[in-house]
Design a protein around this motif. Structure first.
Motif, PDB file in Angstrom:
ATOM      1  N   ALA A 150       0.840  -1.207   0.000  1.00  9.36           N
ATOM      2  CA  ALA A 150       0.000   0.000   0.000  1.00  9.36           C
ATOM      3  C   ALA A 150       0.875   1.257   0.000  1.00  9.36           C
ATOM      4  O   ALA A 150       0.585   2.230  -0.728  1.00  9.36           O
ATOM      5  CB  ALA A 150      -0.928  -0.004   1.211  1.00  9.36           C
ATOM      6  N   HIS A 151       1.942   1.230   0.784  1.00  8.21           N
ATOM      7  CA  HIS A 151       2.872   2.365   0.828  1.00  8.21           C
ATOM      8  C   HIS A 151       3.533   2.572  -0.530  1.00  8.21           C
ATOM      9  O   HIS A 151       3.656   3.707  -1.011  1.00  8.21           O
ATOM     10  CB  HIS A 151       3.918   2.124   1.919  1.00  8.21           C
ATOM     11  N   GLN A 152       3.934   1.483  -1.154  1.00  5.71           N
ATOM     12  CA  GLN A 152       4.574   1.563  -2.467  1.00  5.71           C
ATOM     13  C   GLN A 152       3.606   2.130  -3.511  1.00  5.71           C
ATOM     14  O   GLN A 152       3.990   2.962  -4.336  1.00  5.71           O
ATOM     15  CB  GLN A 152       5.071   0.179  -2.881  1.00  5.71           C
ATOM     16  N   THR A 153       2.360   1.719  -3.450  1.00  8.11           N
ATOM     17  CA  THR A 153       1.346   2.238  -4.372  1.00  8.11           C
ATOM     18  C   THR A 153       1.142   3.734  -4.164  1.00  8.11           C
ATOM     19  O   THR A 153       1.044   4.500  -5.131  1.00  8.11           O
ATOM     20  CB  THR A 153       0.015   1.478  -4.177  1.00  8.11           C
ATOM     21  N   ALA A 154       1.103   4.161  -2.899  1.00 12.41           N
ATOM     22  CA  ALA A 154       0.954   5.585  -2.597  1.00 12.41           C
ATOM     23  C   ALA A 154       2.166   6.372  -3.100  1.00 12.41           C
ATOM     24  O   ALA A 154       2.013   7.478  -3.640  1.00 12.41           O
ATOM     25  CB  ALA A 154       0.781   5.789  -1.092  1.00 12.41           C
ATOM     26  N   LEU A 155       3.348   5.802  -2.952  1.00 14.70           N
ATOM     27  CA  LEU A 155       4.556   6.473  -3.451  1.00 14.70           C
ATOM     28  C   LEU A 155       4.517   6.607  -4.968  1.00 14.70           C
ATOM     29  O   LEU A 155       4.904   7.649  -5.516  1.00 14.70           O
ATOM     30  CB  LEU A 155       5.807   5.702  -3.026  1.00 14.70           C
ATOM     31  N   GLN A 156       4.052   5.583  -5.654  1.00 12.31           N
ATOM     32  CA  GLN A 156       3.953   5.647  -7.112  1.00 12.31           C
ATOM     33  C   GLN A 156       2.966   6.725  -7.548  1.00 12.31           C
ATOM     34  O   GLN A 156       3.216   7.435  -8.527  1.00 12.31           O
ATOM     35  CB  GLN A 156       3.574   4.280  -7.677  1.00 12.31           C
ATOM     36  N   ALA A 157       1.867   6.870  -6.821  1.00 16.98           N
ATOM     37  CA  ALA A 157       0.912   7.940  -7.129  1.00 16.98           C
ATOM     38  C   ALA A 157       1.565   9.304  -6.903  1.00 16.98           C
ATOM     39  O   ALA A 157       1.367  10.235  -7.700  1.00 16.98           O
ATOM     40  CB  ALA A 157      -0.337   7.790  -6.265  1.00 16.98           C
ATOM     41  N   SER A 158       2.359   9.416  -5.850  1.00 18.91           N
ATOM     42  CA  SER A 158       3.068  10.671  -5.578  1.00 18.91           C
ATOM     43  C   SER A 158       4.080  10.981  -6.673  1.00 18.91           C
ATOM     44  O   SER A 158       4.274  12.147  -7.036  1.00 18.91           O
ATOM     45  CB  SER A 158       3.771  10.608  -4.225  1.00 18.91           C
ATOM     46  N   VAL A 159       4.724   9.960  -7.209  1.00 18.32           N
ATOM     47  CA  VAL A 159       5.675  10.172  -8.313  1.00 18.32           C
ATOM     48  C   VAL A 159       4.935  10.732  -9.523  1.00 18.32           C
ATOM     49  O   VAL A 159       5.412  11.662 -10.185  1.00 18.32           O
ATOM     50  CB  VAL A 159       6.418   8.864  -8.683  1.00 18.32           C
ATOM     51  N   ARG A 160       3.767  10.167  -9.815  1.00 20.21           N
ATOM     52  CA  ARG A 160       2.995  10.667 -10.955  1.00 20.21           C
ATOM     53  C   ARG A 160       2.610  12.134 -10.753  1.00 20.21           C
ATOM     54  O   ARG A 160       2.707  12.949 -11.676  1.00 20.21           O
ATOM     55  CB  ARG A 160       1.756   9.797 -11.183  1.00 20.21           C
ATOM     56  N   GLU A 161       2.185  12.483  -9.537  1.00 18.81           N
ATOM     57  CA  GLU A 161       1.825  13.874  -9.244  1.00 18.81           C
ATOM     58  C   GLU A 161       3.042  14.791  -9.367  1.00 18.81           C
ATOM     59  O   GLU A 161       2.951  15.881  -9.937  1.00 18.81           O
ATOM     60  CB  GLU A 161       1.249  13.982  -7.831  1.00 18.81           C
ATOM     61  N   ALA A 162       4.158  14.364  -8.825  1.00 16.19           N
ATOM     62  CA  ALA A 162       5.381  15.176  -8.882  1.00 16.19           C
ATOM     63  C   ALA A 162       5.851  15.333 -10.323  1.00 16.19           C
ATOM     64  O   ALA A 162       6.342  16.403 -10.708  1.00 16.19           O
ATOM     65  CB  ALA A 162       6.475  14.551  -8.023  1.00 16.19           C
ATOM     66  N   ASP A 163       5.698  14.291 -11.130  1.00 11.30           N
ATOM     67  CA  ASP A 163       6.099  14.383 -12.535  1.00 11.30           C
ATOM     68  C   ASP A 163       5.191  15.349 -13.285  1.00 11.30           C
ATOM     69  O   ASP A 163       5.659  16.113 -14.130  1.00 11.30           O
ATOM     70  CB  ASP A 163       6.081  13.002 -13.187  1.00 11.30           C
ATOM     71  N   THR A 164       3.914  15.335 -12.963  1.00 13.64           N
ATOM     72  CA  THR A 164       2.988  16.300 -13.572  1.00 13.64           C
ATOM     73  C   THR A 164       3.407  17.721 -13.208  1.00 13.64           C
ATOM     74  O   THR A 164       3.424  18.612 -14.068  1.00 13.64           O
ATOM     75  CB  THR A 164       1.549  16.030 -13.092  1.00 13.64           C
ATOM     76  N   GLU A 165       3.758  17.916 -11.946  1.00 10.35           N
ATOM     77  CA  GLU A 165       4.211  19.234 -11.496  1.00 10.35           C
ATOM     78  C   GLU A 165       5.510  19.636 -12.208  1.00 10.35           C
ATOM     79  O   GLU A 165       5.667  20.780 -12.629  1.00 10.35           O
ATOM     80  CB  GLU A 165       4.412  19.218  -9.980  1.00 10.35           C
ATOM     81  N   ARG A 166       6.421  18.694 -12.355  1.00 10.74           N
ATOM     82  CA  ARG A 166       7.685  18.979 -13.051  1.00 10.74           C
ATOM     83  C   ARG A 166       7.428  19.382 -14.498  1.00 10.74           C
ATOM     84  O   ARG A 166       8.005  20.345 -15.001  1.00 10.74           O
ATOM     85  CB  ARG A 166       8.604  17.760 -13.003  1.00 10.74           C
ATOM     86  N   LEU A 167       6.531  18.654 -15.152  1.00  9.04           N
ATOM     87  CA  LEU A 167       6.219  18.980 -16.552  1.00  9.04           C
ATOM     88  C   LEU A 167       5.564  20.359 -16.661  1.00  9.04           C
ATOM     89  O   LEU A 167       5.825  21.096 -17.614  1.00  9.04           O
ATOM     90  CB  LEU A 167       5.311  17.903 -17.160  1.00  9.04           C
ATOM     91  N   LYS A 168       4.742  20.698 -15.679  1.00  7.47           N
ATOM     92  CA  LYS A 168       4.111  22.019 -15.679  1.00  7.47           C
ATOM     93  C   LYS A 168       5.178  23.112 -15.561  1.00  7.47           C
ATOM     94  O   LYS A 168       5.163  24.099 -16.299  1.00  7.47           O
ATOM     95  CB  LYS A 168       3.134  22.105 -14.509  1.00  7.47           C
ATOM     96  N   MET A 169       6.129  22.901 -14.632  1.00  6.49           N
ATOM     97  CA  MET A 169       7.193  23.896 -14.445  1.00  6.49           C
ATOM     98  C   MET A 169       8.089  23.978 -15.683  1.00  6.49           C
ATOM     99  O   MET A 169       8.527  25.058 -16.074  1.00  6.49           O
ATOM    100  CB  MET A 169       8.034  23.557 -13.213  1.00  6.49           C
ATOM    101  N   LYS A 170       8.333  22.841 -16.311  1.00  8.54           N
ATOM    102  CA  LYS A 170       9.149  22.823 -17.531  1.00  8.54           C
ATOM    103  C   LYS A 170       8.458  23.616 -18.628  1.00  8.54           C
ATOM    104  O   LYS A 170       9.091  24.420 -19.329  1.00  8.54           O
ATOM    105  CB  LYS A 170       9.372  21.376 -17.979  1.00  8.54           C
ATOM    106  N   THR A 171       7.155  23.419 -18.772  1.00 11.66           N
ATOM    107  CA  THR A 171       6.396  24.148 -19.790  1.00 11.66           C
ATOM    108  C   THR A 171       6.410  25.637 -19.506  1.00 11.66           C
ATOM    109  O   THR A 171       6.611  26.447 -20.426  1.00 11.66           O
ATOM    110  CB  THR A 171       4.940  23.626 -19.839  1.00 11.66           C
ATOM    111  N   LEU A 172       6.222  26.013 -18.241  1.00 10.05           N
ATOM    112  CA  LEU A 172       6.263  27.440 -17.891  1.00 10.05           C
ATOM    113  C   LEU A 172       7.643  28.031 -18.155  1.00 10.05           C
ATOM    114  O   LEU A 172       7.755  29.166 -18.651  1.00 10.05           O
ATOM    115  CB  LEU A 172       5.858  27.625 -16.428  1.00 10.05           C
ATOM    116  N   ARG A 173       8.695  27.279 -17.848  1.00 12.15           N
ATOM    117  CA  ARG A 173      10.057  27.758 -18.120  1.00 12.15           C
ATOM    118  C   ARG A 173      10.278  27.943 -19.618  1.00 12.15           C
ATOM    119  O   ARG A 173      10.808  28.962 -20.064  1.00 12.15           O
ATOM    120  CB  ARG A 173      11.085  26.779 -17.554  1.00 12.15           C
ATOM    121  N   GLU A 174       9.842  26.939 -20.399  1.00 12.10           N
ATOM    122  CA  GLU A 174      10.009  27.030 -21.853  1.00 12.10           C
ATOM    123  C   GLU A 174       9.198  28.184 -22.433  1.00 12.10           C
ATOM    124  O   GLU A 174       9.677  28.890 -23.334  1.00 12.10           O
ATOM    125  CB  GLU A 174       9.601  25.710 -22.512  1.00 12.10           C
TER     126      GLU A 174
END
Length: 147
Positions: A92-116
């Motif tokens: 369950a912890h691993q699944t929650a961490l994977q969901a957090s990775v997806r959220e963090a990656d979405t945030e990273r892509l948003k920041m990358k787009t704003l930077r570009e």
């Protein structure tokens, strides 16, 4: 013209660091799962060995020895149940961490787009200013020739 805002790159880096931390935690959870699975296998093997011994030697064992073996098997079963619960929690912890990775990656892509986008806007403004300066220089040269 001032340079584009560097906050987007910093926020993108921060999101990437968060992704890296989460991926490390996922790997650690995976190692823990491997350890727990090995423990579960050992406990089951021990339990089956003792059960087989108890069944094959029932007549040879004294009452106290048979009770001791049954009690030990009960303790093995309790440990097995605890390991199973730990495995479920870790999954369950691993699944929650994977969901957090997806959220963090979405945030990273948003920041990358704003930077570009900020960089593209900056480049467009610099090109516009350079063109304006070239036009002014061209008008000056034309006026000198005409004079």
């Amino acid at each position: 013209m001032e340079a584009p805002r560097s906050c987007w790159a910093a926020l993108e880096d921060k999101a990437q660091r968060r992704i890296n931390e989460l991926q490390t935690a996922i790997a650690q959870a995976g190692q823990l799962l491997e350890t727990l699975d090995a423990s579960r296998t050992r406990l089951l093997t021990l339990y089956h060995e003792y059960r087989d011994q108890l069944q094959s030697r029932t007549e040879q064992l004294g009452m106290q020895e048979a009770m001791n073996q049954r009690q030990f098997m009960s303790q093995l079963q309790t440990l097995h149940n605890r390991v199973e619960a730990d495995i479920e929690r870790t999954l369950a912890h691993q699944t929650a961490l994977q969901a957090s990775v997806r959220e963090a990656d979405t945030e990273r892509l948003k920041m990358k787009t704003l930077r570009e986008n900020a960089q593209a806007l900056h480049n467009k403004e610099v090109a516009r200013q350079e063109q304006h300066a070239m036009d002014a220089l061209g008008v000056q040269q034309y006026n000198r020739k005409a004079a």
